[in-house]
Design an enzyme around this catalytic site. Structure first.
Site, PDB file in Angstrom:
ATOM      1  CE  LYS A 167      -3.305  -2.807  -0.079  1.00 16.72           C
ATOM      2  NZ  LYS A 167      -4.280  -3.258   0.878  1.00 16.72           N
TER       3      LYS A 167
HETATM    4  C1  LIG Z   1      -5.259  -4.143   1.284  1.00 13.56           C
HETATM    5  C2  LIG Z   1      -6.708  -3.937   1.300  1.00 13.56           C
HETATM    6  C3  LIG Z   1      -7.496  -4.316   2.393  1.00 13.56           C
HETATM    7  C4  LIG Z   1      -6.961  -5.084   3.565  1.00 13.56           C
HETATM    8  O1  LIG Z   1      -5.856  -4.510   4.192  1.00 13.56           O
HETATM    9  P1  LIG Z   1      -4.856  -5.434   5.034  1.00 13.56           P
HETATM   10  O2  LIG Z   1      -3.964  -4.452   5.726  1.00 13.56           O
HETATM   11  O3  LIG Z   1      -4.108  -6.288   4.042  1.00 13.56           O
HETATM   12  O4  LIG Z   1      -5.648  -6.259   5.980  1.00 13.56           O
HETATM   13  C5  LIG Z   1      -8.851  -4.019   2.346  1.00 13.56           C
HETATM   14  N1  LIG Z   1      -9.406  -3.407   1.297  1.00 13.56           N
HETATM   15  C6  LIG Z   1      -8.682  -3.046   0.219  1.00 13.56           C
HETATM   16  C7  LIG Z   1      -9.355  -2.345  -0.922  1.00 13.56           C
HETATM   17  C8  LIG Z   1      -7.315  -3.318   0.176  1.00 13.56           C
HETATM   18  O5  LIG Z   1      -6.597  -2.985  -0.901  1.00 13.56           O
END
Ligand SMILES: *Cc1c(COP(=O)(O)O)cnc(C)c1O
Length: 368
Positions: A167
């Site tokens: 992210k």
């Molecule tokens: C990455 C992501 C999540 C979950 O996040 P984590 O930190 O991996 O649990 C939820 N929604 C979206 C759209 C994502 O890209």
């Protein structure tokens, strides 16, 4: 690294002052009253659906084109995920499709700012106001994105971020829930810590040992070690986004000239967070399907991916809620054509050229 060593040398490994500092800094950056640090984006979504009070019999609308965690956060509450098809131009949930899915049981909407592109929030918030629905923004792709001049994460009653390494900013694992509503923040904090009224630090500071468990919560706490990384990362978000804008602009120029693909729209009234760079293959102009193009790009050493296998393709969702392939034709047609290209701030100009060259070569080779 220095920030993490500072924590290791200090008094608190978890739920100490650095968690509170990161929360305060994040809330300031977002421009909201409250931020609650949690162990993942998934945990943030789970806290959000808990705080929203969703339960069995409630319907919550979301998009089929997202990571499973979005829809799972509805199912965790025993509520029913209702999917509404996407707008094929932006790949975000369509306000008209949401309207068509409303019933007297609808309690909320979880929007996803797909790839960083803000969902069309004005009509969605208007619908929510008319029907008294809670809106949760899954902003995991979109820190720093704006819609009509305003940062995403400030439209819904609640918004969620992920700090997974893929992210835009990372703490290794981690997440954040933001809200302007003191009661929603209180409920999310409670759920993060077993539903217990006082955390360890509060008890230590009060010199008291008693606590009461008022809700059935989880351990979704984030550590001081993670939050020290998060504070450093937050300072880099603006630069990282600026670099991704440059990369995306170079891609845009190169790929607009290529007849074998289309690019999702990025409407001029919003600025994307540019987490992903999705391309849509023109399958009518190619002698290969998405999977063949994917493998060819992989063979060219390009780290491509597909975001995402739609929610209703997953066997658990089919078994549990009776979804079938065929239910969401816009998402399905897009999914057949979808590939994500590499987009991250550490890309060099040579990396960008390598991607452009490989995509152009592969698509021309398979072009008819
Ligand atoms: C990455 C992501 C999540 C979950 O996040 P984590 O930190 O991996 O649990 C939820 N929604 C979206 C759209 C994502 O890209």
């Amino acid at each position: 690294m220095e920030a993490v060593l500072g924590i290791l040398r200090g008094m608190w490994l978890t739920t100490g002052p650095t968690v509170a500092n990161f929360e305060r800094r994040f809330a300031e950056w977002q421009g909201v009253a409250h931020a609650v640090a949690v162990s993942s984006g998934t945990a943030a979504l789970a806290c959000a659906t808990f705080a929203s009070g969703f339960g069995p019999g409630d319907e919550v609308i979301t998009t089929p084109l997202t990571f499973v965690a979005t829809a799972n956060s509805i199912a965790y509450r025993g509520a029913t995920p209702v999917l509404a098809d996407i707008d094929p131009r932006t790949l975000c949930i369509s306000p008209d499709a949401i309207r068509a899915r409303l019933t007297e049981r609808t309690r909320g909407i979880i929007v996803v700012h797909f790839a960083g592109q803000p969902a069309d929030m004005d009509p969605i918030m208007q619908l929510a106001a008319e029907r008294n629905l809670i809106v949760i923004e899954d902003a995991c792709h979109a820190p720093g994105a704006t819609y009509r001049g305003r940062k995403v994460g400030t439209f819904g009653q609640l918004a969620c971020y992920s700090f997974h390494p893929v992210k835009p900013i990372t703490t290794g694992e981690g997440g954040m829930l933001v809200t302007d509503d003191a009661e929603l923040s209180r409920l999310a904090s409670l759920y993060r810590n077993h539903g217990i009224s006082r955390d360890g630090r509060q008890r230590a500071e009060a010199g008291a040992w008693e606590y009461d468990m008022t809700e059935l919560g989880q351990n979704y706490r984030l550590t001081d070690l993670h939050c020290a990384i998060g504070i450093e990362q937050l300072d880099r978000l603006t630069d990282s986004l600026a670099r991704r804008r440059v990369v995306a602009a170079r891609y845009d120029d190169a790929f607009r000239a290529l007849e074998y693909l289309e690019l999702p729209e990025r409407p001029s009234d919003s600025e994307s967070g540019l987490h992903l760079y999705p391309i849509l293959l023109r399958l009518d102009k190619l002698r290969a399907d998405r999977n063949q193009i994917f493998r060819a790009l992989y063979a060219e050493n390009i780290g491509v991916n597909v975001h995402y296998i739609p929610i209703h393709y997953h066997s658990w969702y089919q078994r549990q809620f009776g979804f079938r392939i065929g239910d969401f034709p816009v998402t399905e047609a897009i999914y057949q054509r979808l590939i994500s290209l590499p987009l991250f701030s550490a890309m060099t100009d040579d990396d960008v050229n390598d991607v452009i060259t490989a995509v152009s070569r592969v698509l021309r080779y398979y072009g008819n």
